[in-house]
Write an enzyme that holds these catalytic residues in place. Structure first.
Site, PDB file in Angstrom:
ATOM      1  N   ARG A 181       3.361  -6.597  -7.188  1.00 32.14           N
ATOM      2  CA  ARG A 181       2.536  -5.895  -8.338  1.00 32.14           C
ATOM      3  C   ARG A 181       3.622  -5.166  -9.136  1.00 32.14           C
ATOM      4  NH1 ARG A 181      -0.872  -1.528  -6.898  1.00 32.14           N
ATOM      5  NH2 ARG A 181      -0.348  -1.433  -4.696  1.00 32.14           N
ATOM      6  N   GLY A 182       3.136  -4.916 -10.340  1.00 31.26           N
ATOM      7  CA  GLY A 182       3.963  -3.866 -11.141  1.00 31.26           C
ATOM      8  C   GLY A 182       5.193  -4.238 -11.409  1.00 31.26           C
TER       9      GLY A 182
ATOM     10  N   ALA B 289       9.754  -0.369  -3.695  1.00 25.86           N
ATOM     11  CA  ALA B 289       8.408  -0.143  -3.188  1.00 25.86           C
ATOM     12  C   ALA B 289       8.036   1.434  -3.293  1.00 25.86           C
ATOM     13  CB  ALA B 289       8.092  -0.444  -1.790  1.00 25.86           C
TER      14      ALA B 289
ATOM     15  N   ILE C  84       5.385   3.813 -16.872  1.00 25.48           N
ATOM     16  CA  ILE C  84       5.403   2.051 -17.211  1.00 25.48           C
ATOM     17  C   ILE C  84       4.054   1.708 -16.669  1.00 25.48           C
ATOM     18  CG2 ILE C  84       6.567  -0.035 -16.505  1.00 25.48           C
ATOM     19  CD1 ILE C  84       8.529   1.941 -17.641  1.00 25.48           C
TER      20      ILE C  84
ATOM     21  N   TYR D 262       7.107  13.544  -4.440  1.00 26.95           N
ATOM     22  CA  TYR D 262       7.636  12.470  -5.161  1.00 26.95           C
ATOM     23  C   TYR D 262       9.015  12.778  -5.832  1.00 26.95           C
ATOM     24  CZ  TYR D 262       7.133   8.440  -8.509  1.00 26.95           C
ATOM     25  OH  TYR D 262       7.759   7.367  -8.957  1.00 26.95           O
TER      26      TYR D 262
ATOM     27  N   GLN E  46       3.936  17.112  -8.243  1.00 30.79           N
ATOM     28  CA  GLN E  46       4.641  15.905  -7.432  1.00 30.79           C
ATOM     29  C   GLN E  46       5.848  16.507  -6.625  1.00 30.79           C
ATOM     30  OE1 GLN E  46       5.632  12.912 -10.325  1.00 30.79           O
ATOM     31  NE2 GLN E  46       3.857  11.796  -9.342  1.00 30.79           N
TER      32      GLN E  46
ATOM     33  N   GLN F 290       8.157  17.321 -11.726  1.00 32.50           N
ATOM     34  CA  GLN F 290       6.760  17.224 -12.346  1.00 32.50           C
ATOM     35  C   GLN F 290       5.848  17.915 -11.472  1.00 32.50           C
ATOM     36  OE1 GLN F 290       4.632  16.747 -14.605  1.00 32.50           O
ATOM     37  NE2 GLN F 290       5.358  14.793 -15.283  1.00 32.50           N
TER      38      GLN F 290
HETATM   39  P1  NDP Z   1       2.683  -0.297  -8.000  1.00 35.21           P
HETATM   40  O1  NDP Z   1       1.773   0.963  -7.363  1.00 35.21           O
HETATM   41  O2  NDP Z   1       2.140  -1.171  -9.041  1.00 35.21           O
HETATM   42  O3  NDP Z   1       3.017  -1.180  -6.792  1.00 35.21           O
HETATM   43  C1  NDP Z   1       3.860  -0.820  -5.604  1.00 35.21           C
HETATM   44  C2  NDP Z   1       4.229  -1.900  -4.494  1.00 35.21           C
HETATM   45  O4  NDP Z   1       4.972  -1.138  -3.491  1.00 35.21           O
HETATM   46  C3  NDP Z   1       3.074  -2.616  -4.115  1.00 35.21           C
HETATM   47  O5  NDP Z   1       3.594  -4.035  -4.177  1.00 35.21           O
HETATM   48  C4  NDP Z   1       2.829  -2.136  -2.630  1.00 35.21           C
HETATM   49  O6  NDP Z   1       2.310  -3.242  -1.800  1.00 35.21           O
HETATM   50  C5  NDP Z   1       4.229  -1.853  -2.546  1.00 35.21           C
HETATM   51  N1  NDP Z   1       4.299  -0.910  -1.284  1.00 35.21           N
HETATM   52  C6  NDP Z   1       3.877   0.285  -1.119  1.00 35.21           C
HETATM   53  N2  NDP Z   1       3.985   1.047   0.110  1.00 35.21           N
HETATM   54  C7  NDP Z   1       4.606   0.069   0.650  1.00 35.21           C
HETATM   55  C8  NDP Z   1       4.977   0.024   2.142  1.00 35.21           C
HETATM   56  N3  NDP Z   1       4.983   1.145   2.953  1.00 35.21           N
HETATM   57  N4  NDP Z   1       5.566  -1.132   2.497  1.00 35.21           N
HETATM   58  C9  NDP Z   1       5.743  -2.286   1.828  1.00 35.21           C
HETATM   59  N5  NDP Z   1       5.495  -2.213   0.400  1.00 35.21           N
HETATM   60  C10 NDP Z   1       4.691  -1.129  -0.109  1.00 35.21           C
HETATM   61  O7  NDP Z   1       3.944   0.701  -8.215  1.00 35.21           O
HETATM   62  P2  NDP Z   1       4.784   0.293  -9.697  1.00 35.21           P
HETATM   63  O8  NDP Z   1       5.187  -1.037 -10.036  1.00 35.21           O
HETATM   64  O9  NDP Z   1       4.321   1.161 -10.775  1.00 35.21           O
HETATM   65  O10 NDP Z   1       6.079   1.367  -9.398  1.00 35.21           O
HETATM   66  C11 NDP Z   1       7.261   0.793  -8.574  1.00 35.21           C
HETATM   67  C12 NDP Z   1       8.257   1.523  -8.321  1.00 35.21           C
HETATM   68  O11 NDP Z   1       8.756   2.314  -9.486  1.00 35.21           O
HETATM   69  C13 NDP Z   1       7.725   2.601  -7.418  1.00 35.21           C
HETATM   70  O12 NDP Z   1       8.990   3.246  -6.657  1.00 35.21           O
HETATM   71  C14 NDP Z   1       7.693   3.739  -8.530  1.00 35.21           C
HETATM   72  O13 NDP Z   1       7.646   4.942  -7.543  1.00 35.21           O
HETATM   73  C15 NDP Z   1       8.735   3.586  -9.246  1.00 35.21           C
HETATM   74  N6  NDP Z   1       8.181   4.264 -10.621  1.00 35.21           N
HETATM   75  C16 NDP Z   1       7.011   3.754 -11.467  1.00 35.21           C
HETATM   76  C17 NDP Z   1       6.814   4.200 -12.563  1.00 35.21           C
HETATM   77  C18 NDP Z   1       5.616   3.934 -13.385  1.00 35.21           C
HETATM   78  O14 NDP Z   1       5.400   4.549 -14.539  1.00 35.21           O
HETATM   79  N7  NDP Z   1       4.942   2.992 -12.862  1.00 35.21           N
HETATM   80  C19 NDP Z   1       7.771   5.423 -13.171  1.00 35.21           C
HETATM   81  C20 NDP Z   1       8.762   5.696 -12.293  1.00 35.21           C
HETATM   82  C21 NDP Z   1       9.078   5.120 -11.154  1.00 35.21           C
HETATM   83  P3  NDP Z   1       0.736  -3.333  -1.769  1.00 35.21           P
HETATM   84  O15 NDP Z   1       0.502  -4.168  -2.901  1.00 35.21           O
HETATM   85  O16 NDP Z   1       0.671  -4.010  -0.248  1.00 35.21           O
HETATM   86  O17 NDP Z   1       0.075  -1.931  -1.834  1.00 35.21           O
END
Ligand code: NDP
Length: 240
Positions: A12-13, A83, A180, A147, A144, A141
């Site tokens: 995802r993402g 993740a 993002i 985080y 948070q 933040q």
């Molecule tokens: P999403 O919430 O869209 O996706 C998170 C992903 O992490 C999913 O694939 C999820 O799996 C996986 N995940 C969560 N917990 C676990 C676990 N315990 N074991 C394995 N996989 C896990 O996140 P984003 O794409 O938005 O963010 C990605 C990274 O970027 C993160 O580290 C986030 O903190 C960081 N980030 C994001 C920002 C943003 O604005 N979006 C800004 C700054 C940093 P599942 O689908 O199974 O839940």
């Protein structure tokens, strides 16, 4: 040469965009996810990228998971520790569970996953590790502390591991994304998000593909002189 790349949170993402960018380069890519099986199945069907399920906050699960990836595909060359989760709340209301879950999933996972691949990278004298931090780890933040502490920890982790890997052909870098457009940000209430966007000089959220292209750059074979760095990608919101 085709590299084997593992992207945590890769279904995802930002992780999904990264997995696709690395596949487009010619890598054999594995996307690790934790819970959302349905999403992972759709991702794999649409992209042809293998998805593996394990909890990256669990040390033994990471060792077992990487062992099965390596048995299936071969040694891991590139690791993207992406993740992450949020469990927001002010300190006076935060319980231990939400503190620990965020530390273990965002920061503990970087140790767990790096520990699982670093021995092989050292033996082969090649490795690329990118850890996904955050603007909120740089600037803090409201609501948070968990985080921000985890993400700030990632930036220190990156610099220390970069020193350990430098003479072994292993580079370790961090990305600090701003806001993002992913599921994580979709969870932010609209009125809060509008205020956040007002503070982003480019006037919009970032795209997952804009983070992915930087990760791809940092993990190229010829990026061997870039290590211990943090690349901020935040539309000018925080110049660190
Ligand atoms: P999403 O919430 O869209 O996706 C998170 C992903 O992490 C999913 O694939 C999820 O799996 C996986 N995940 C969560 N917990 C676990 C676990 N315990 N074991 C394995 N996989 C896990 O996140 P984003 O794409 O938005 O963010 C990605 C990274 O970027 C993160 O580290 C986030 O903190 C960081 N980030 C994001 C920002 C943003 O604005 N979006 C800004 C700054 C940093 P599942 O689908 O199974 O839940």
């Amino acid at each position: 040469m085709s590299r084997i790349s593992v992207v945590t949170g890769g279904t995802r993402g930002i992780g999904a965009a990264t997995a696709i960018a690395l596949k487009d380069r010619g890598d054999t890519v594995v996307a690790v996810y934790g819970y959302n099986e349905e999403r992972a199945k759709v991702f794999t069907a649409e992209t042809g990228i293998a998805s593996y399920r394990w909890d990256v906050s669990n040390f033994d699960a990471c060792l077992t998971g990487i062992a099965s990836v390596e048995a299936d595909l071969g040694p891991v060359d590139i690791l993207i520790n992406n993740a992450g989760i949020t469990r927001d709340g002010t300190v006076h209301k935060m319980d231990c569970e939400n503190w620990q879950a965020v530390i273990d999933t965002n920061l503990g996972s970087c140790f767990n996953m790096s520990r699982a691949v670093i021995g092989g990278m050292r033996e082969r004298k090649f490795g690329r590790i990118v850890n996904v931090g955050s603007i909120n780890g740089q600037a803090g933040q409201y609501g948070q502390v968990n985080y921000a502490a985890a993400k700030s920890g990632i930036h220190g982790f990156t610099k220390a591991l970069a020193q350990e890997g430098a003479a072994q052909g292993i580079t370790v870098n961090a990305i600090a994304p701003g806001y993002i457009d992913t599921d994580m940000v979709a969870a932010v209430p609209d009125r809060v998000l509008d205020k956040i966007i007002e503070r982003i000089p480019v006037g919009r959220l970032g795209k997952a593909s804009e983070i992915a292209r930087a990760i791809r750059f940092l993990t190229d074979d010829d990026a061997g002189f870039i290590t211990g760095s943090t690349l901020s990608i935040n539309g000018g919101q925080h110049m660190y």
